[in-house]
Design an enzyme around this catalytic site. Structure first.
Site, PDB file in Angstrom:
ATOM      1  N   GLU A  70      42.621  46.490  39.261  1.00  0.00           N
ATOM      2  CA  GLU A  70      41.380  45.707  39.198  1.00  0.00           C
ATOM      3  C   GLU A  70      40.212  46.527  39.738  1.00  0.00           C
ATOM      4  O   GLU A  70      39.090  46.452  39.208  1.00  0.00           O
ATOM      5  CB  GLU A  70      41.534  44.415  39.998  1.00  0.00           C
ATOM      6  CG  GLU A  70      42.486  43.412  39.375  1.00  0.00           C
ATOM      7  CD  GLU A  70      42.774  42.231  40.270  1.00  0.00           C
ATOM      8  OE1 GLU A  70      43.279  41.212  39.771  1.00  0.00           O
ATOM      9  OE2 GLU A  70      42.495  42.320  41.498  1.00  0.00           O
ATOM     10  N   ASP A 105      38.246  42.069  38.756  1.00  0.00           N
ATOM     11  CA  ASP A 105      38.926  40.815  38.424  1.00  0.00           C
ATOM     12  C   ASP A 105      38.051  39.954  37.524  1.00  0.00           C
ATOM     13  O   ASP A 105      38.525  39.374  36.538  1.00  0.00           O
ATOM     14  CB  ASP A 105      39.275  40.062  39.713  1.00  0.00           C
ATOM     15  CG  ASP A 105      39.936  38.733  39.440  1.00  0.00           C
ATOM     16  OD1 ASP A 105      41.022  38.706  38.835  1.00  0.00           O
ATOM     17  OD2 ASP A 105      39.357  37.690  39.830  1.00  0.00           O
TER      18      ASP A 105
END
Length: 234
Positions: free
Chosen positions: A113, A45
């Site tokens: 992610e 992320d």
């Protein structure tokens, strides 16, 4: 289903599909194991946020900070990340915890992610960038997103500046619902009759998972109203 999820063949197949050869295969294994991929997703992320921010800053110098923030949010939202997972059928490789009936949107976005994070942890920033540029962000997609998501706001602001003496409508919160981790926002805009010289205010609201998304939907509605009454061109 392509192959047995927990096989060594599945790991090698996913490695080939993401286009990166891991020195430490256990990082990719953790990324595709829903019970263990949260730490990889944490790195992913952060890397995704940095790489996309850098890309948009260099590619769209004409946009203001708020516009760049809105564009980035739409490019890396859970919906977009899940679409990438499903488009490439990578959800076939995600190993979920026992007792979970299906794969949710959040599981898929976390999986993507985690893949970014695993590549970063194994090879550093450059291969992670290569993966992001190949699968997640490119100029064509960013330009389409900019037209679809930002243009309604920009168009309304420019219309008001041209016709109403530089008046800039401000959004306001109509409501916020849902738990803290899954909020739903309703945002509104109003063009006061004192500004437009019409008999009534022109108001509209929009609902979204973020304030920016809800604002965009609200401005789309305002623009349609202005077009309907003949003030704004189609």
């Amino acid at each position: 289903m392509k192959i047995v999820k927990d096989s060594a063949e599945a790991l090698k197949s996913l490695e080939a599909e993401v286009g990166y050869s891991f020195s430490d295969d256990s990082l990719l294994q953790k990324a595709r194991t829903q019970a263990n991929n949260k730490k990889s997703a944490f790195f992913g992320d952060a890397v995704l946020d940095f790489v996309v921010s850098e890309y948009l800053f260099n590619s769209f110098a004409e946009l203001e900070q708020g516009q760049l923030t809105t564009l980035k949010a739409h490019l890396v939202c859970d919906e977009k990340l899940e679409k990438i997972i499903k488009k490439n059928c990578w959800d076939d490789y995600l190993i979920v915890e026992k007792g979970i009936a299906g794969i949710s949107k959040k599981m898929n976005s976390t999986f993507l992610e985690a893949i970014v994070g695993a590549i970063y942890l194994d090879g550093g920033l450059e291969p992670a960038k290569d993966f992001i540029y190949k699968f997640i962000v490119n100029r064509r997609g960013a330009e389409k997103e900019m037209r679809d998501m930002i243009s309604p706001k920009v168009r309304l602001y420019e219309f008001c500046q041209q016709h109403y003496g530089g008046f800039r409508p401000e959004s306001y919160v109509v409501s916020e619902t849902g738990p803290p981790h899954d909020r739903i926002f309703e945002m509104g805009y109003t063009l006061p009759k004192e500004i437009t010289n019409l008999r009534t205010d022109i108001s509209a609201s929009g609902i979204g998972k973020t304030k920016s998304d809800a604002e965009t939907k609200a401005t789309e509605k305002i623009n349609r109203k202005l077009i309907r009454i003949g003030l704004m061109e189609k």
